[in-house]
Write a protein that holds these residues in place. Structure first.
Motif, PDB file in Angstrom:
ATOM      1  N   ARG A  57     -17.616 -60.312  -6.085  1.00 44.73           N
ATOM      2  CA  ARG A  57     -16.886 -59.389  -6.955  1.00 44.73           C
ATOM      3  C   ARG A  57     -17.437 -57.963  -6.845  1.00 44.73           C
ATOM      4  NH1 ARG A  57     -16.695 -62.058 -12.802  1.00 44.73           N
ATOM      5  NH2 ARG A  57     -15.308 -60.287 -13.172  1.00 44.73           N
ATOM      6  N   ASP A  58     -18.250 -57.709  -5.837  1.00 48.41           N
ATOM      7  CA  ASP A  58     -18.864 -56.397  -5.710  1.00 48.41           C
ATOM      8  C   ASP A  58     -17.846 -55.319  -5.329  1.00 48.41           C
ATOM      9  OD1 ASP A  58     -18.615 -57.792  -3.366  1.00 48.41           O
ATOM     10  OD2 ASP A  58     -20.424 -57.027  -2.432  1.00 48.41           O
ATOM     11  N   GLY A  59     -16.652 -55.709  -4.939  1.00 40.29           N
ATOM     12  CA  GLY A  59     -15.610 -54.735  -4.626  1.00 40.29           C
ATOM     13  C   GLY A  59     -14.555 -54.626  -5.699  1.00 40.29           C
ATOM     14  N   ASP A  60     -14.800 -55.216  -6.876  1.00 41.55           N
ATOM     15  CA  ASP A  60     -13.783 -55.282  -7.928  1.00 41.55           C
ATOM     16  C   ASP A  60     -13.937 -54.232  -9.031  1.00 41.55           C
ATOM     17  OD1 ASP A  60     -12.781 -57.433  -6.586  1.00 41.55           O
ATOM     18  OD2 ASP A  60     -13.617 -58.947  -7.933  1.00 41.55           O
ATOM     19  N   LEU A  61     -14.845 -53.277  -8.858  1.00 36.77           N
ATOM     20  CA  LEU A  61     -15.047 -52.269  -9.900  1.00 36.77           C
ATOM     21  C   LEU A  61     -13.756 -51.516 -10.205  1.00 36.77           C
ATOM     22  CD1 LEU A  61     -18.462 -50.599  -8.979  1.00 36.77           C
ATOM     23  CD2 LEU A  61     -17.949 -51.905 -11.049  1.00 36.77           C
ATOM     24  N   LYS A  62     -13.524 -51.246 -11.491  1.00 41.73           N
ATOM     25  CA  LYS A  62     -12.376 -50.443 -11.929  1.00 41.73           C
ATOM     26  C   LYS A  62     -12.914 -49.201 -12.631  1.00 41.73           C
ATOM     27  CE  LYS A  62      -9.293 -53.619 -10.776  1.00 41.73           C
ATOM     28  NZ  LYS A  62     -10.197 -54.691 -10.354  1.00 41.73           N
ATOM     29  N   PHE A  63     -12.481 -48.032 -12.187  1.00 39.01           N
ATOM     30  CA  PHE A  63     -12.983 -46.810 -12.807  1.00 39.01           C
ATOM     31  C   PHE A  63     -12.463 -46.702 -14.242  1.00 39.01           C
ATOM     32  CE2 PHE A  63      -8.869 -45.354 -11.318  1.00 39.01           C
ATOM     33  CZ  PHE A  63      -8.466 -44.461 -12.299  1.00 39.01           C
ATOM     34  N   GLY A  64     -13.257 -46.048 -15.095  1.00 39.82           N
ATOM     35  CA  GLY A  64     -12.896 -45.877 -16.493  1.00 39.82           C
ATOM     36  C   GLY A  64     -14.141 -45.826 -17.355  1.00 39.82           C
ATOM     37  N   THR A  65     -13.939 -45.697 -18.647  1.00 39.35           N
ATOM     38  CA  THR A  65     -15.039 -45.700 -19.606  1.00 39.35           C
ATOM     39  C   THR A  65     -14.920 -46.952 -20.462  1.00 39.35           C
ATOM     40  OG1 THR A  65     -15.112 -43.292 -19.660  1.00 39.35           O
ATOM     41  CG2 THR A  65     -16.153 -44.442 -21.483  1.00 39.35           C
ATOM     42  N   TYR A  66     -16.010 -47.706 -20.567  1.00 43.07           N
ATOM     43  CA  TYR A  66     -15.978 -49.011 -21.220  1.00 43.07           C
ATOM     44  C   TYR A  66     -17.038 -49.089 -22.318  1.00 43.07           C
ATOM     45  CZ  TYR A  66     -13.447 -50.069 -16.925  1.00 43.07           C
ATOM     46  OH  TYR A  66     -12.551 -50.039 -15.884  1.00 43.07           O
ATOM     47  N   GLU A  67     -16.765 -49.918 -23.304  1.00 40.79           N
ATOM     48  CA  GLU A  67     -17.749 -50.184 -24.346  1.00 40.79           C
ATOM     49  C   GLU A  67     -18.508 -51.457 -23.996  1.00 40.79           C
ATOM     50  OE1 GLU A  67     -18.025 -51.204 -29.125  1.00 40.79           O
ATOM     51  OE2 GLU A  67     -16.260 -50.175 -28.324  1.00 40.79           O
ATOM     52  N   ILE A  68     -19.820 -51.356 -23.916  1.00 43.07           N
ATOM     53  CA  ILE A  68     -20.677 -52.501 -23.605  1.00 43.07           C
ATOM     54  C   ILE A  68     -21.349 -52.954 -24.889  1.00 43.07           C
ATOM     55  CG2 ILE A  68     -22.499 -53.386 -22.126  1.00 43.07           C
ATOM     56  CD1 ILE A  68     -20.168 -52.251 -20.560  1.00 43.07           C
ATOM     57  N   PRO A  69     -21.142 -54.192 -25.324  1.00 40.90           N
ATOM     58  CA  PRO A  69     -21.771 -54.649 -26.567  1.00 40.90           C
ATOM     59  C   PRO A  69     -23.264 -54.887 -26.384  1.00 40.90           C
ATOM     60  CG  PRO A  69     -20.549 -56.436 -25.542  1.00 40.90           C
ATOM     61  CD  PRO A  69     -20.261 -55.212 -24.728  1.00 40.90           C
ATOM     62  N   SER A  70     -23.991 -54.870 -27.476  1.00 46.26           N
ATOM     63  CA  SER A  70     -25.433 -55.109 -27.421  1.00 46.26           C
ATOM     64  C   SER A  70     -25.701 -56.521 -26.909  1.00 46.26           C
ATOM     65  CB  SER A  70     -26.056 -54.930 -28.808  1.00 46.26           C
ATOM     66  OG  SER A  70     -25.492 -55.856 -29.725  1.00 46.26           O
ATOM     67  N   GLY A  71     -26.770 -56.637 -26.119  1.00 44.82           N
ATOM     68  CA  GLY A  71     -27.185 -57.943 -25.624  1.00 44.82           C
ATOM     69  C   GLY A  71     -26.272 -58.555 -24.590  1.00 44.82           C
ATOM     70  N   ALA A  72     -25.351 -57.783 -24.016  1.00 49.45           N
ATOM     71  CA  ALA A  72     -24.421 -58.345 -23.036  1.00 49.45           C
ATOM     72  C   ALA A  72     -25.171 -58.824 -21.801  1.00 49.45           C
ATOM     73  CB  ALA A  72     -23.380 -57.294 -22.639  1.00 49.45           C
ATOM     74  N   SER A  73     -24.863 -60.042 -21.367  1.00 46.09           N
ATOM     75  CA  SER A  73     -25.479 -60.574 -20.146  1.00 46.09           C
ATOM     76  C   SER A  73     -24.847 -59.899 -18.925  1.00 46.09           C
ATOM     77  CB  SER A  73     -25.281 -62.086 -20.072  1.00 46.09           C
ATOM     78  OG  SER A  73     -23.900 -62.392 -19.908  1.00 46.09           O
ATOM     79  N   MET A  74     -25.485 -60.092 -17.775  1.00 52.01           N
ATOM     80  CA  MET A  74     -24.949 -59.480 -16.559  1.00 52.01           C
ATOM     81  C   MET A  74     -23.539 -59.974 -16.232  1.00 52.01           C
ATOM     82  SD  MET A  74     -28.227 -59.114 -14.017  1.00 52.01           S
ATOM     83  CE  MET A  74     -29.821 -58.571 -14.643  1.00 52.01           C
ATOM     84  N   PRO A  75     -23.239 -61.276 -16.342  1.00 53.71           N
ATOM     85  CA  PRO A  75     -21.850 -61.700 -16.108  1.00 53.71           C
ATOM     86  C   PRO A  75     -20.864 -61.045 -17.075  1.00 53.71           C
ATOM     87  CG  PRO A  75     -23.303 -63.602 -16.030  1.00 53.71           C
ATOM     88  CD  PRO A  75     -24.122 -62.443 -16.525  1.00 53.71           C
ATOM     89  N   GLU A  76     -21.289 -60.846 -18.340  1.00 53.66           N
ATOM     90  CA  GLU A  76     -20.404 -60.205 -19.313  1.00 53.66           C
ATOM     91  C   GLU A  76     -20.177 -58.740 -18.959  1.00 53.66           C
ATOM     92  OE1 GLU A  76     -21.520 -62.878 -23.274  1.00 53.66           O
ATOM     93  OE2 GLU A  76     -22.674 -61.085 -22.793  1.00 53.66           O
ATOM     94  N   VAL A  77     -21.231 -58.054 -18.528  1.00 52.32           N
ATOM     95  CA  VAL A  77     -21.094 -56.662 -18.099  1.00 52.32           C
ATOM     96  C   VAL A  77     -20.164 -56.575 -16.901  1.00 52.32           C
ATOM     97  CG1 VAL A  77     -22.299 -54.656 -17.166  1.00 52.32           C
ATOM     98  CG2 VAL A  77     -23.338 -55.983 -19.017  1.00 52.32           C
ATOM     99  N   LEU A  78     -20.328 -57.492 -15.951  1.00 51.85           N
ATOM    100  CA  LEU A  78     -19.478 -57.494 -14.763  1.00 51.85           C
ATOM    101  C   LEU A  78     -18.015 -57.707 -15.143  1.00 51.85           C
ATOM    102  CD1 LEU A  78     -19.161 -57.461 -11.689  1.00 51.85           C
ATOM    103  CD2 LEU A  78     -19.619 -59.929 -11.693  1.00 51.85           C
TER     104      LEU A  78
END
Length: 392
Positions: free
Chosen positions: A79-100
């Motif tokens: 999924r390293d090519g799946d990034l979507k540009f924009g501004t996102y809200e990241i919740p506290s304690g988010a794991s790496m899969p959740e951030v991805l």
């Protein structure tokens, strides 16, 4: 000797394999565990960013514990090519899969600041709000009228070029002239030289827009939205209504919208008008008379309706004409449209203001006359109170 060397090499290989397995296990554990972010935050993925750049910034911002592990994990998940540009809200304690998941979902950007232009018949205003990550509430930064001096805090945001969500909020019950006139004053839209659309064809709502975009494009979105709302409501309309077309439904909905601002009353007001149409009674509603006078232009009437105007034979004087006027008298919201096509089941054919913003309803003329007398007593008391204050 060679046997000794071979044995040592074999031992070293086993140790390296064991170490690699341990590293992989640690990486898997850190990939799946809750992240180090202590409080929610906003994170921007600029257009054209790659995963190496993003993973490095994620680690620098304290969102993930290791940029390398995040980058390797996204590559392993292909999924390293799946990034979507924009501004996102990241919740506290988010794991790496959740951030991805957040950075590759491609949902609408969530900006820390919101500027909303409130289009209203009177007293339009611009609201500047800040959204705190992880919280639903918005903090007020500035509220001011179009044409007023721009508040310093708002000017500072513009100068810094911070990410902002730009919105236009159109109140229900405005005429098409009101809306176009309001949009031409929205300083973050190009609103020049727009024709006034047919009455009732624009859906009141709050719309996200791009700064500098065309107001005409927004008007087209409003038109498409109203068409969809009307089509959906018409498809699920109640049976046996004296409404023969979606156009007539839109006319009735506009009258309902102008008669009450209370959501709980809309279907009951609709019932009164439906009952009148079924019984061949005239609608006798003041907003239609006012529209016949103003043609929906120039803002509020600003005075009471004259007796001569109530007697005048115009296409919009529902004290004189039978049935509905020829066009809508405003742009109704979705709830008013649904109310027109799904009224309450009542026998009521009258209503009058109750002094609190709502209405008193009646089935008989005698009951209605009592309600009117009560309303006139309220009006008289208010006028007396105002006179006393003026005298003081």
């Amino acid at each position: 000797m060679w046997k000794h060397i071979a044995a040592n090499a074999l031992t070293l290989g086993v140790v390296l394999i064991a170490a690699l397995a341990g590293i992989i296990q640690i990486g898997k554990s850190r990939w799946a565990e809750p992240g180090p972010l202590e409080s929610a935050t906003f994170f921007e993925v600029p257009r054209g960013s790659n995963m190496r750049e993003v993973s490095t910034r994620l680690a620098e911002d304290g969102i993930v514990s290791s940029g390398s592990i995040f980058r390797i994990g996204t590559g392993y998940a292909e999924r390293d090519g799946d990034l979507k540009f924009g501004t996102y809200e990241i919740p506290s304690g988010a794991s790496m899969p959740e951030v991805l998941d957040i950075l590759t979902a491609g949902g609408p950007s969530v900006f820390p600041y919101t500027v909303t232009y409130m289009v209203r018949q009177t007293d339009p205003e611009i609201r500047v709000r800040e959204r705190i990550p992880g919280q639903d509430q918005l903090i007020e930064i500035a509220t001011f009228a179009p044409g007023d001096e721009v508040p310093e805090d708002y000017a500072a945001l513009l100068e810094r070029g911070v990410p902002i969500t730009w919105r236009v909020s159109v109140a229900p019950g405005l005429t098409s002239w009101d809306i176009i006139n309001g949009l031409e004053s929205v300083d973050f839209l190009d609103g020049a030289d727009m024709p006034v659309p047919p009455e009732g064809t624009l859906a009141p709502d709050t719309y996200d827009v791009a700064r500098g975009s065309s107001a005409e494009e927004l008007v087209n979105r409003m038109r498409v939205s109203q068409e969809r709302i009307l089509a959906d409501a018409w498809a699920s309309r109640a049976p046996n209504l004296p409404i023969t077309s979606p156009e007539e439904a839109l006319i009735l909905a506009s009258i309902i919208e102008k008669e009450t601002a209370i959501a709980e009353e809309r279907r009951r007001v609709a019932a009164v008008f439906i009952n009148r149409l079924n019984q061949g009674m005239r609608l006798q509603t003041d907003p239609t008379v006012i529209y016949g006078i103003t043609k929906g232009e120039g803002g509020p009437l600003g005075r009471g309706i004259r007796q001569s105007e109530l007697r005048a034979e115009t296409p919009y004087n529902t004290y004189v004409i039978d049935g509905l006027p020829p066009t809508p008298i405003a742009n109704p919201g979705a709830e008013a449209i649904r109310a027109a096509l799904d009224p309450e089941q009542t026998n009521e054919i009258f209503f009058v203001a109750d002094g609190t913003g709502g209405h008193l309803f009646a089935e008989t003329l005698a009951e209605h006359n009592q309600n009117v007398a009560a309303w006139r007593a309220i009006e008289a008391a208010r006028e007396a109170a105002e006179g006393a204050q003026t005298g003081n």
